[in-house]
Design an enzyme around this catalytic site. Structure first.
Site, PDB file in Angstrom:
ATOM      1  N   LYS A 194     -15.638  21.217 -20.062  1.00  0.00           N
ATOM      2  CA  LYS A 194     -16.265  21.026 -21.379  1.00  0.00           C
ATOM      3  C   LYS A 194     -15.965  19.623 -21.914  1.00  0.00           C
ATOM      4  O   LYS A 194     -16.856  18.918 -22.403  1.00  0.00           O
ATOM      5  CB  LYS A 194     -15.758  22.089 -22.354  1.00  0.00           C
ATOM      6  CG  LYS A 194     -16.370  23.460 -22.098  1.00  0.00           C
ATOM      7  CD  LYS A 194     -15.756  24.513 -22.981  1.00  0.00           C
ATOM      8  CE  LYS A 194     -16.431  25.855 -22.758  1.00  0.00           C
ATOM      9  NZ  LYS A 194     -15.768  26.942 -23.468  1.00  0.00           N
ATOM     10  N   SER A 232     -16.559  31.349 -26.999  1.00  0.00           N
ATOM     11  CA  SER A 232     -15.862  30.054 -27.087  1.00  0.00           C
ATOM     12  C   SER A 232     -16.509  29.117 -28.104  1.00  0.00           C
ATOM     13  O   SER A 232     -15.929  28.092 -28.444  1.00  0.00           O
ATOM     14  CB  SER A 232     -15.812  29.383 -25.714  1.00  0.00           C
ATOM     15  OG  SER A 232     -17.098  28.958 -25.339  1.00  0.00           O
TER      16      SER A 232
END
Lengths: 832, 284
Positions: free
Chosen positions: A723, A680
């Site tokens: 996040k 990611s």
């Protein structure tokens, strides 16, 4: 205010101008608040509280699993057992049990099973199948029989009739022996000789005046008289010897005769009682067979019942292997029993599936210091109890128990329940054991487990698919719509009622549904993990009670959520603290070349949180290699390494198409001391690499997440909400500037279910979430300079990021060629 | 427990064969019933060792043929037999409440009975199971000594046919001591008492006895003529008695015959009486 940045090598005036002007307005717009959180739409339901809602079954949205279970319960062929997989064990157990109950006939005809003694080979107890409800009467009948015989047989054997016949037998044999001895005695007496009892036998000695002649006196007798006595004794000795030799034979004859008498005497008393039981169980041939064996054994060992006045012969010895009272051999060990008039199909759940609990076991008892066992010490296992129905097992528990998994498969393969004594197999017990008859297996096994366990097991054990042909896969979530939200609201009502909680009001239900979407990691889905929703509602109920409210409101649910986070967030708070104290270096303002804020997610004890991580890149001419420092030091996992290797593919495909790649770049997660896994951060790494090559600073007020492919497309990642919130928390703590935000893959927009404080900041323009489809979009936003397209002349737009990158790569290629030529010339001079 | 006035002790000559110890247990039970002591005597006749010095005497062992007699071996075997008897005696009496004592006497049992028995004793004679033992010199002596002694004699058959049933007293005259002893036994065992009285006996004393007794009392007249075993056998056939009590006035041969053939213990009382015939002549 223009961002402050440090530049290592600013080359062109255009670069300086661009920086001086600050980031150029990007075409990429932040997401509107509506896209960041999807509110629950309960317009289809009109209710005040959950009390107004009709509860639903907890197995909503599980059509696939329900169909599979339905099929599994209909099929009776071997191997069509069920393997139920999913994330929430409790939900699956409850759902399957309620499904089974709803699909079972009200009454089933089930068989009873008993173990009885095997009179031919007691080490192999006999299993008898009986129609349901007959085992207990059979056991009681046998107990009654033995109790009756305990009274009746002694009475019969103490009766005048028996005693007279017995006396006659004894008398006859006594007379036979007595007559012989009396004759001998008379003969001896006539010759003045006595039969004397010695400690170990008999002797013949001369008598005088009714007393044995003392040796001195005997010695004084004339020789002829002594000789005469000697000869008489010798003759009598021979006769005595003959009589004594006959005694064992006569005794045996007597014993045989008494045995016959006993058998004849017992036959009548025993026969009558046995015949009574026979008539009651005439429809079960194996019972009749057993009763005949009992009859024969009782007659043979009738003396077991007779309290003997003396410790005489014919006492039937208890076989050495048998423990306990010898009369227990006639008992019936009921292994499984059911009600007579049909009963519910058994659904048994074995939570501790040890080998013994599963297959049954053989217990031992100590007798004279030796462990003994018999058929009475056979104990039923879960398979016995579930026979004719369903056995529910947790596969993890099953695999954790030694031998259980193998034994279960063996049982399924053989189609019979064979009790195994594991102690014997392992040599842990060296005592005599038994081998009970196996019992035919007629049970549907339902295993529960998580998906990973099933997939691993299916991959390594071919028997899984042989014995568990039906897979029931429970979905973790269901698509979110107004209809499904309505169903979910009713599901919440079911949980509330099932756990006796206060009713939840409309807004409270809405928040629970919205949280269900967050738990599903998708704004368009709702989790079906009922257990977690139940936990939340119970906590909310607690807070409502504390606030003396009779109804759980949105505030109580929010309090419960906040408290859940608060309890688990110590590590998150420490991480953020280290960033805010500049121990972990993260910039949230300004811009820097070759440095970007990546985002990662940590999961500890079920609590997930995001945190920013500084990713940096340095470049120089080299052999076309992008070095992942994490991988070099073995801190990077394979997916992370893959992501980095994709960057090389991207560079090679987009730039310097006519020259070999002459770059050496190193990438690192700064201050990362643990492992890094996942791809990611690969888009963030690419941004850092491009920035380093183009020598363009990247905005530090933005954080980046997303993976990238070789064509530069930004791809979806997991944990997007955590996040974003992780970076937001740092920015807010330092003071929101209005320019801060996060770049996320466009495909992750559907997953957004952000916290309220993040939404509020976004609504007021204090924070932003940018959906990015490609690297070009992202680099333009991060550098404030267009990425640039390759024009007809084959060159990227002048001054664009891509142009600067390609120029740098070409420059590296030139340097490398020149370096190569110099090296060749030097080598030629040295070796003309 | 009230103790009958006449008896204080049972003297039991312990058998040599293990199979005969059931009778010892039965004896202990009777002793407990009467509330008197039980003395188990194991006679180790020293005369046996002297047999070794007789050149013509050998020992026949049922397990292993003829052996010369060795004085030392006799000593050792006797010691083993004593230990065995002690153990078996203890086992036989442990469940009873009588005061039991084990004793070893280095003399013949006839001598011991002759020297120790008193009118307050009951000398117990257990019929050996082994027919060979019944014709041994020692058993003959025991039987003679028991009947010659001033004590009462209890004859225990090899197998006691029953342990429940009335106590029967056979009285030779109206004041026969057997009546009182039988009544005491019947009361203690909670059994009926059956009195067999002489043909001309008066009924009045019986009624008086019955009114004071704590158990039912039945009575029958004995037939005219001498009492013998076969006549008594017929008379007692339907009775199902557990114990017979006779007085010494009855023929000793009859006593042993009744005991050993009807398989019922027989207690012969009236210790001051005289034996009318040798019991050894009876069929045993």
């Amino acid at each position: 205010m223009p961002p402050v940045h440090t530049s290592e090598a600013l080359k062109s005036p255009a670069d300086l101008q661009a920086i001086a002007n600050g980031p150029a307005p990007s075409t990429l717009a932040p997401l509107p608040v509506a896209k960041l959180y999807r509110r629950a739409d309960l317009s289809k339901l009109t209710f005040q509280t959950t009390d107004d809602l009709k509860p639903v079954d907890t197995i909503v949205g599980q059509t696939r699993a329900v169909d599979a279970i339905d099929l599994g319960t209909r099929m009776h062929q071997p191997g069509f057992n069920l393997f139920v997989i999913g994330s929430d064990a409790a939900r699956m157990h409850g759902a399957v049990q309620s499904l089974l109950k709803s699909r079972m006939p009200e009454k089933s005809e089930l068989s009873d099973w008993v173990y009885v003694n095997n009179f031919v080979d007691p080490r192999k107890p006999v299993a008898i199948k009986m129609p349901g409800g007959r085992a207990l009467p059979f056991r009681d009948s046998m107990r009654e029989l033995i109790d009756d015989l305990k009274t009746a047989l002694p009475a019969v054997f103490q009766s005048e009739d028996y005693q007279a016949r017995r006396g006659a037998v004894d008398q006859a044999f006594q007379s036979k022996q007595g007559a012989a001895f009396s004759a001998l005695h008379e003969k001896a007496a006539a010759k003045s000789i006595a039969i004397v009892r010695t400690p170990m036998g008999f002797a013949l000695a001369p008598l005088q005046d009714g007393k044995i002649v003392p040796p001195d006196e005997f010695g004084a007798w004339p020789e002829t008289k002594r000789q005469e006595v000697h000869e008489s004794i010798q003759i009598l000795e021979k006769e005595l010897e003959q009589i004594v030799r006959q005694i064992p034979r006569l005794e045996k004859e007597r014993r045989d005769e008494i045995r016959r008498l006993n058998r004849d005497t017992a036959q009548l008393a025993i026969g009558q009682s046995i015949d009574e039981i026979r008539s009651r169980f005439a429809d079960i041939p194996k019972v009749i067979e057993h009763l005949e064996a009992v009859r024969a054994d009782l007659i043979q060992n009738v003396m077991l019942f007779v309290v003997k006045p003396d410790a005489e012969e014919e006492q039937a010895p208890t076989p050495e292997w048998q423990a306990g009272n010898p009369l227990q051999r006639y008992e019936v060990n009921v292994i499984v029993c059911h009600a007579a008039a049909g009963c519910e199909t058994p659904v048994i759940e074995e939570v501790h599936p040890t080998l013994g609990n599963l297959l049954g076991n053989i217990e031992y008892m100590s007798q004279h210091g030796v462990l003994m066992t018999n058929f009475r010490l056979i104990k039923a296992g879960a398979l016995h109890r579930a026979n004719g129905g369903y056995l529910l097992l947790d596969v993890r528990n099953l695999l954790m128990e030694p031998f259980s998994w193998t034994a279960l498969k063996r049982t399924l393969r053989q189609g019979e329940i064979r009790i195994e004594d594991v102690g014997h197999f392992l040599g842990l017990t060296s005592t005599v054991s038994i081998e009970p008859d196996p019992i035919p297996l007629d049970v549907k096994i339902i295993l529960f487990g998580d998906r990973l366990l099933y997939y691993i097991l299916a991959a390594i054990d071919p028997e899984v698919r042989r014995h568990f042909k039906i897979l029931a896969d429970f979905d973790d979530d269901l698509p979110r719509s107004a209809d499904s939200e309505a169903i979910h609201a009713r599901l919440i009502a079911s949980i509330v009622r099932g756990t006796n909680l206060k009713p939840v009001d409309h807004e409270g239900v809405a928040l629970v549904i919205e949280h269900a979407a967050r738990l599903a990691d998708h704004s368009a889905k709702l989790t079906l993990l009922v257990e977690r929703l139940g936990d939340l509602l119970m906590e909310a109920d607690c807070w409502a009670t504390a606030a003396k409210r009779r109804v759980i409101g949105r505030g109580d649910v929010q309090r419960a959520l906040d408290e859940q986070v608060q309890r688990a967030s110590r590590v998150r708070d420490r991480t953020q603290e280290s960033i805010l104290q500049d121990i972990a270096l993260i910039d949230t303002t300004g811009s820097k070349i070759g440095q970007v804020n990546g985002l990662s997610v940590l999961e500890l004890g079920g609590f997930r949180f995001g945190r920013p991580t500084r990713i940096t890149c340095r470049v120089r001419p080299g052999g076309g290699k992008v070095v992942d420092i994490e991988r070099e030091v073995e801190l990077g996992g394979p997916l992370h390494s893959k992501g980095v290797l994709i960057l090389s593919g991207f560079l090679a495909g987009r730039y310097a198409l006519d020259a070999p790649m002459s770059l050496f770049a190193s990438l690192v997660f700064e201050q990362s001391y643990g492992g890094v896994e996942g791809d990611s951060a690969s888009s963030a790494e690419l941004y850092a690499l491009l920035s380093a090559l183009a020598e363009l600073p990247l905005r530090q007020d933005l954080a980046v997440t997303g993976s990238v492919n070789q064509h530069g497309d930004v791809q979806s990642i997991g944990g997007v909400n955590e996040k974003i919130e992780g970076f937001f928390d740092i920015c807010r703590a330092r003071g929101l500037t209005g320019s801060q935000g996060v770049l996320i893959p466009h495909s992750n927009v559907q997953h957004l279910m952000l916290r309220q404080d993040v939404l509020d900041a976004c609504a007021t323009g204090q924070f932003a979430v940018f959906p990015v489809r490609s690297i070009d979009e992202g680099i333009a936003l991060l550098t404030g300079r267009p990425a640039g397209q390759r024009e007809n002349d084959g060159q990227f737009d002048d001054g664009s990021v891509n142009r600067l990158v390609e120029d740098r790569l070409n420059g590296y290629a030139t340097i490398r060629r020149s370096f190569g030529q110099q090296t060749s010339s030097a080598t030629a001079r040295e070796n003309p | 427990m009230e103790r009958p006035a006449d008896f204080k002790r049972m003297m039991l000559s312990l058998p040599h064969s293990s199979g005969d110890y059931a009778a010892v247990a039965f004896t202990a039970e009777l002793a407990a019933l009467l509330g008197i002591d039980l003395l188990g005597i194991f006679a180790m006749d020293e005369n046996l060792a002297r047999l070794a010095s007789l050149p013509c005497v050998r020992e026949l062992r049922p397990s292993g043929g003829w052996h010369p007699i060795n004085a030392a071996e006799i000593e050792q075997d006797s010691s083993r037999a004593i230990a065995e008897a002690r153990h078996r005696f203890a086992e036989a009496v442990k469940a009873r409440r009588s005061d039991a004592r084990f004793d070893v006497a280095k003399a013949s049992i006839a001598d011991i009975i002759g020297a120790q028995s008193t009118p307050q004793d009951i000398v117990v004679v257990v019929q050996p199971r082994n027919p060979a033992e019944r014709v041994t010199h020692q058993f003959m002596q025991l039987l003679d000594a028991a009947f010659a002694a001033p004590s009462a004699t209890l004859l225990i058959p090899t197998r006691v046919i029953r342990r429940r049933g009335p106590v029967v007293a056979i009285a030779t005259h109206e004041d026969d001591t057997s009546i009182r002893t039988a009544l005491q036994l019947a009361e203690r065992s909670h059994e009926r008492l059956l009195l067999l009285v002489p043909p001309g006996a008066d009924e009045v004393p019986l009624d008086r006895l019955a009114s004071a007794a704590r158990v039912p009392i039945d009575w029958r007249r004995l037939p005219e003529g001498d009492i013998d075993a076969s006549r008594l056998d017929i008379l007692l056939a339907p009775t199902g008695e557990r114990l017979l009590v006779l007085s010494r006035g009855t023929d000793a041969g009859v006593s042993t015959q009744l005991a050993f053939e009807r398989a019922i213990p027989v207690l012969v009382t009236e210790p001051t009486g005289q034996m009318t015939s040798s019991p050894a002549q009876a069929s045993v």
